[in-house]
Design an enzyme around this catalytic site. Structure first.
Site, PDB file in Angstrom:
ATOM      1  CB  SER A 148     -50.745 -43.510  90.848  1.00 13.81           C
ATOM      2  OG  SER A 148     -50.319 -43.374  89.515  1.00 13.81           O
ATOM      3  CE1 TYR A 161     -55.861 -45.167  89.483  1.00 20.05           C
ATOM      4  CE2 TYR A 161     -54.175 -43.942  88.295  1.00 20.05           C
ATOM      5  CZ  TYR A 161     -54.530 -44.971  89.128  1.00 20.05           C
ATOM      6  OH  TYR A 161     -53.561 -45.815  89.630  1.00 20.05           O
ATOM      7  CE  LYS A 165     -54.642 -44.870  92.822  1.00 19.31           C
ATOM      8  NZ  LYS A 165     -54.605 -45.846  93.909  1.00 19.31           N
TER       9      LYS A 165
END
Ligand code: NAP
Length: 257
Positions: A148, A161, A165
């Site tokens: 991402s 998160y 990533k």
């Protein structure tokens, strides 16, 4: 060899995790349209069976194998059943991921950290390890890890998160470095804001969308189908010299601001 034939995936077998909807489904459809035999996978057998049937009725080759990627036994079964059915694995797209926590770093519990690391980092690492011997035997393969923009640039309240990533990017670079000698390539795709279930809380927030589209050069949120093209390049012989790379598909988000 013509460029068209380099994109052709006839005879190749591809596994796409988290492919019952969103970006994973677009990728699975793209790979199948280019001739690959595709394993559609998510946690729900019924959902993947329905899609495999739909693909087959449209003249594509696909089977559905349920797999919660955070579960060791289910990961082993995903690979074993793929080998039983198709006898080889050429492409692995580590696409499935979760984001169970939105908020400041200091307010997340350890159990949330363990859960997100287990699914977003440990699972792609171990799935790739399970696939590697089969790719090695074939003399090569392509691993595509879906990270991402959050893996490159910290957003807001997406810290855990974002960390996972980022780890996925380094996993991919190390795979490329260690396994290049076997003809195995590994690359990362970093999407920006894409209109899927996963990101619904973001794109359904009008204020946030206005902020995003106000700065992102392409001035809009993307559709999941817009993520398939880059994966076709990385999966196929058209990308035969591409490994260890990090590719954004973000409307220019990372150069904005
Ligand atoms: P999505 O539309 O919510 O789809 C997620 C897929 O993963 C579904 O097929 C879901 O099916 C499956 N899944 C969820 N948890 C799973 C698990 N533990 N094991 C196996 N499958 C699981 O999400 P998406 O937006 O397409 O996201 C795909 C990837 O793109 C993710 O890696 C995400 O981090 C990345 N990404 C998304 C965006 C965005 O804006 N959407 C931006 C950057 C990066 P079941 O629920 O049936 O299992």
């Amino acid at each position: 060899m013509s460029i068209n034939s380099k994109f052709d995936l006839t005879g190749k077998v591809a596994i796409v995790t988290g492919s019952s909807k969103g970006i994973g489904l677009s990728i699975a459809r793209g790979l199948a349209e280019k001739g690959a035999k595709v394993v559609i996978s998510s946690r729900k057998q019924e959902a993947v069976d329905t899609l495999a049937k739909e693909f087959s009725e449209a003249g594509m080759k696909a089977i559905g194998i349920a797999c919660h990627i955070g579960d060791s036994e289910q990961r082993k079964q995903l690979i074993a059943k793929t080998m039983d059915t198709y006898g080889r694995i050429d492409i692995l797209v580590n696409n499935a991921a979760i984001n169970p926590f939105y908020g400041p770093l200091e307010s997340a519990g350890e159990e949330v950290f363990d859960k997100i690391m287990n699914v977003n980092v440990k699972a792609p690492w171990l799935l790739s390890n399970l696939v590697q011997p089969h790719m090695k035997e074939n003399g090569g393969g392509s691993i595509i890890n879906i990270s991402s923009v959050e893996g490159i640039h910290p957003g807001f309240r997406l810290g855990l998160y974002s960390m996972t990533k980022s780890a996925l990017i380094m996993l991919s670079k190390n795979q490329a470095k260690e396994w290049g000698r076997y003809g195995i390539r590994s690359n990362v795709v970093c999407p920006g804001l894409i209109k899927t279930k996963f990101s619904e809380s973001l794109w359904s927030d009008e204020k946030l969308v206005a902020q995003y589209t106000g700065v992102v050069p392409l001035r809009r949120v993307a559709e999941p189908d817009e993520m398939a093209g880059i994966v076709m390049l990385l999966a196929s012989d058209a990308g035969s010299y591409m490994t260890g790379g990090v590719y954004t598909a973000d409307g220019g988000y990372l150069i904005s601001g």
